[in-house]
Design an enzyme around this catalytic site. Structure first.
Site, PDB file in Angstrom:
ATOM      1  N   GLN A 283     -42.277 -85.255  54.642  1.00 35.65           N
ATOM      2  CA  GLN A 283     -41.234 -86.217  54.309  1.00 35.65           C
ATOM      3  C   GLN A 283     -41.456 -86.758  52.901  1.00 35.65           C
ATOM      4  O   GLN A 283     -42.575 -87.138  52.542  1.00 35.65           O
ATOM      5  CB  GLN A 283     -41.232 -87.365  55.318  1.00 35.65           C
ATOM      6  CG  GLN A 283     -40.798 -86.972  56.715  1.00 35.65           C
ATOM      7  CD  GLN A 283     -39.295 -86.699  56.802  1.00 35.65           C
ATOM      8  OE1 GLN A 283     -38.518 -87.123  55.956  1.00 35.65           O
ATOM      9  NE2 GLN A 283     -38.894 -85.996  57.849  1.00 35.65           N
ATOM     10  N   TYR A 316     -40.316 -77.700  65.618  1.00 32.14           N
ATOM     11  CA  TYR A 316     -40.198 -77.733  64.160  1.00 32.14           C
ATOM     12  C   TYR A 316     -41.225 -78.739  63.647  1.00 32.14           C
ATOM     13  O   TYR A 316     -40.921 -79.671  62.896  1.00 32.14           O
ATOM     14  CB  TYR A 316     -38.784 -78.118  63.715  1.00 32.14           C
ATOM     15  CG  TYR A 316     -37.683 -77.301  64.350  1.00 32.14           C
ATOM     16  CD1 TYR A 316     -37.311 -76.055  63.832  1.00 32.14           C
ATOM     17  CD2 TYR A 316     -37.005 -77.764  65.467  1.00 32.14           C
ATOM     18  CE1 TYR A 316     -36.299 -75.313  64.405  1.00 32.14           C
ATOM     19  CE2 TYR A 316     -35.981 -77.032  66.054  1.00 32.14           C
ATOM     20  CZ  TYR A 316     -35.636 -75.802  65.524  1.00 32.14           C
ATOM     21  OH  TYR A 316     -34.620 -75.072  66.104  1.00 32.14           O
ATOM     22  N   GLU A 340     -44.059 -74.414  65.094  1.00 29.45           N
ATOM     23  CA  GLU A 340     -43.612 -74.394  63.701  1.00 29.45           C
ATOM     24  C   GLU A 340     -43.410 -72.952  63.254  1.00 29.45           C
ATOM     25  O   GLU A 340     -44.230 -72.081  63.549  1.00 29.45           O
ATOM     26  CB  GLU A 340     -44.641 -75.089  62.798  1.00 29.45           C
ATOM     27  CG  GLU A 340     -44.461 -74.877  61.316  1.00 29.45           C
ATOM     28  CD  GLU A 340     -43.101 -75.323  60.781  1.00 29.45           C
ATOM     29  OE1 GLU A 340     -42.578 -74.655  59.871  1.00 29.45           O
ATOM     30  OE2 GLU A 340     -42.558 -76.334  61.285  1.00 29.45           O
ATOM     31  N   ASP A 383     -37.219 -81.966  65.380  1.00 30.16           N
ATOM     32  CA  ASP A 383     -37.049 -82.322  63.968  1.00 30.16           C
ATOM     33  C   ASP A 383     -36.682 -81.071  63.175  1.00 30.16           C
ATOM     34  O   ASP A 383     -37.475 -80.562  62.379  1.00 30.16           O
ATOM     35  CB  ASP A 383     -38.345 -82.946  63.438  1.00 30.16           C
ATOM     36  CG  ASP A 383     -38.209 -83.470  62.013  1.00 30.16           C
ATOM     37  OD1 ASP A 383     -37.072 -83.579  61.520  1.00 30.16           O
ATOM     38  OD2 ASP A 383     -39.245 -83.768  61.389  1.00 30.16           O
ATOM     39  N   CYS A 410     -31.937 -85.013  59.360  1.00 35.62           N
ATOM     40  CA  CYS A 410     -31.648 -85.404  57.981  1.00 35.62           C
ATOM     41  C   CYS A 410     -30.210 -85.093  57.601  1.00 35.62           C
ATOM     42  O   CYS A 410     -29.841 -85.214  56.428  1.00 35.62           O
ATOM     43  CB  CYS A 410     -32.610 -84.719  57.013  1.00 35.62           C
ATOM     44  SG  CYS A 410     -32.510 -82.914  57.030  1.00 35.62           S
TER      45      CYS A 410
END
Length: 454
Positions: A283, A316, A340, A383, A410
Site C-alpha cells: 500500500q 491476493y 498470492e 484484496d 481500490c
C-alpha cells in the site's frame, strides 16, 4: 465561434471537432475516473481539472465524429467554484500548464479542489457506482486517514517516474506519451523527494521506481533501462545517488538485478515487519497498512468471525499484510491460507511468516487454489487488484462456505460489480467504509463486510 474553431472546421471534414479545439462549457457532476461531465451540442465531454458548477474554457484532447464521448482539460476558469483552491502542484495545474504550452502531469487531478470537497465528490462516485452496478442505495463518507493537517501531501511511499529524452526526471501527462520534466513531487513521502532525482542525469533510463518506507528504513531505487543501455551506465547512475540508498535494475525479462544494497525494502505495520521486493505490492499511503488492517480486523473480530481456532484465508495476499494479524488472531489452534499470484511477492510472504505454523502460503491464481482446496472457512479477506475478483472467483468464494468476507477494494466500480454478483448469490453488504488513501487524486479505498443472507 473563435478563429481556432473556424479554422479547425474548415479542414476537418470527417469530425465535428479536432483535438486542440477550445470550447466553453458548464461543468457538471463528477464521473468515475477523475472526470467531470460536460455537454456541448449534445455530445458528452469528460473534462478533467474542473469542479461541478463552474463555467470553463476547455481544450479537447481526444475527440472525433465517431467517438461516443470526448475528453478535455480545463484551460481557463471563467466562473470558479468556491471550492477551487490554488493547485498543490504547479506541474499538475491544467490552466497554467497549457498556458506554458503543454499538458499537465497526471497523478494529482483533484489538486485544485479543497480536500473536504474532494472527499464529498469521491463519496458521490461511490454512491453512484453502488446504485448503478449493484442496485444499492447507500451514501458513505470518505474518511481522512492519519494526520489530517498535512494538506494531503507527503503520503506516497512509492512513486514511478518517466524520463525525458535528454535524461531528466519526468512524469507522463494523462493518457499521453508526453513526458513533462518535474523538479518536485508534493504527494511523495519526504524520503523520495530527499533523493533529488531531478538532479541526476538519467540518460539511458526509461523509467524510475522508488520505494521509501515510512518507517525510515533504507529506500530503494529501481532503474528500468532503455534497450542498449550498458551495465556500466547503470552503475554510473547508481553512484550518483546517496550511499544509503539501495539501487537495482530491471532486466529485459522483468527480473530485478542488484546494483547496490538490497533489492527489497523493510516495511512495518500493525506490530509486524515485512520484507517487500522492489517490484512487489505494498500500500502506497504511509498510513494505509495500519488503517486497512484495523478496519478489516474490526469487522471480522466484531462479528466473532475471527477468534482463536478459526479457519480463515487471505486472498491476493501480497507480502502478508493481512496474513500476519490473521495468524495472531486465530492462534496456533487455527489456520490461515495465504494465496498470492506473484512468485516474488509470495516468496516475501514466506519469509515474513516464517515460523508461523498455522499459516500455509500458496503461490498461484486464486481461482485455481480455491478449486483445489475446497474447505469451509470462518472468514475470508479479499484484496484483489483494481479489476476486482470477477464472477467466477465470487462464485467460488460463496461455494467455499465462509461466514463472512472482508472485501478490500481500490476501485468502486469493480467493487460494486462484484457486490452485485454476491447479492445475486444471496449475500448482502453488512458494513462499508471508505478511506481517502490517495488525496488529490480521484482514487479511494473501500472495505466492505459481506455476509450470507438470512
Amino acid at each position: 465561434m473563435t478563429p481556432k474553431e473556424t479554422s479547425t472546421r474548415s479542414h476537418e471534414a470527417g469530425s465535428q471537432r479536432a483535438p486542440g479545439t477550445e470550447l466553453v462549457v458548464d461543468i457538471g457532476p463528477i464521473a468515475h475516473g477523475g472526470h467531470f461531465v460536460a455537454r456541448h451540442e449534445g455530445r458528452v465531454i469528460f473534462v478533467r481539472h474542473g469542479i461541478p458548477g463552474e463555467k470553463a474554457r476547455i481544450r479537447l484532447t481526444d475527440s472525433g465524429a465517431e467517438s461516443r464521448f470526448w475528453r478535455a482539460d480545463v484551460v481557463d476558469v471563467l466562473e470558479p467554484s468556491p471550492d477551487r483552491v490554488p493547485h498543490i502542484w504547479k506541474s499538475a495545474d491544467s490552466p497554467s500548464a497549457w498556458r506554458r504550452g503543454g499538458p499537465p502531469v497526471g497523478g494529482a487531478e483533484l489538486g485544485h479542489i479543497a480536500l473536504e470537497r474532494q472527499r464529498s465528490l469521491k463519496s458521490e462516485v461511490l454512491a453512484e457506482q453502488l446504485k448503478r452496478l449493484a442496485g444499492v442505495e447507500l451514501s458513505v463518507p470518505v474518511e481522512a486517514v492519519g494526520n489530517d493537517d498535512d494538506g494531503g501531501l507527503g503520503w506516497r511511499t512509492r512513486a514511478a517516474f518517466a524520463v525525458t529524452d535528454n535524461g531528466r526526471l519526468g512524469m507522463h501527462a494523462h493518457r499521453s506519451d508526453v513526458v513533462v520534466p518535474v523538479r518536485e513531487m508534493p504527494l511523495a513521502h519526504p524520503g523520495i523527494n530527499q533523493l533529488r532525482l531531478w538532479e541526476v542525469d538519467l540518460t539511458g533510463i526509461e523509467r524510475v521506481e522508488v520505494a521509501a518506507p515510512a518507517n525510515g528504513s533504507r529506500p530503494l531505487v529501481l532503474l528500468a533501462p532503455r534497450e542498449g543501455t550498458s551495465p556500466k551506465r547503470l552503475h554510473s547512475i547508481a553512484s550518483a545517488l546517496p550511499e544509503d540508498v539501495s539501487v537495482a535494475g530491471f532486466e529485459p525479462n522483468g527480473q530485478v538485478v542488484r546494483l547496490r544494497g538490497r533489492t527489497w525494502v523493510q516495511e512495518s505495520a500493525a506490530g509486524h515487519e515485512y520484507r517487500v521486493t522492489g517490484e512487489g505490492f505494498w500500500q502506497i499511503h504511509k498510513d494505509a497498512p495500519a488503517t486497512l488492517v484495523n478496519a478489516v480486523t474490526d469487522y471480522l473480530s466484531g462479528g466473532v468471525y475471527l477468534q482463536p481456532g478459526a479457519v480463515v484465508a487471505d486472498l491476493y495476499a501480497g507480502a502478508g499484510l493481512f496474513t500476519a494479524p490473521l495468524a495472531d488472531a486465530v492462534g496456533i489452534t487455527g489456520s490461515v491460507l495465504s494465496v498470492e499470484g506473484s512468485p516474488g511477492t509470495s516468496r516475501d510472504a514466506k519469509k515474513n511468516l516464517h515460523g508461523q505454523s498455522q499459516v500455509e502460503i500458496v503461490q498461484g491464481r486464486v481461482e485455481r487454489v480455491l478449486h483445489q482446496r475446497q474447505r469451509n472457512f470462518d472468514a475470508l479477506i479479499l484484496d484483489p487488484p483494481r479489476a476486482g475478483a470477477g464472477k467466477a472467483v465470487v462464485r467460488q468464494l460463496m461455494e467455499s462456505g465462509p461466514r463472512a468476507i472482508a472485501y478490500v477494494s481500490c476501485d468502486p466500480a469493480s467493487f460494486a460489480r462484484d457486490l452485485g454478483y454476491f447479492q445475486r448469490g444471496g449475500w448482502q453488504l453488512s458494513e462499508l467504509r471508505a478511506f481517502d488513501l490517495y488525496p488529490h487524486t480521484h482514487h479511494m479505498e473501500t472495505v466492505g463486510l459481506l455476509i450470507p443472507g438470512a
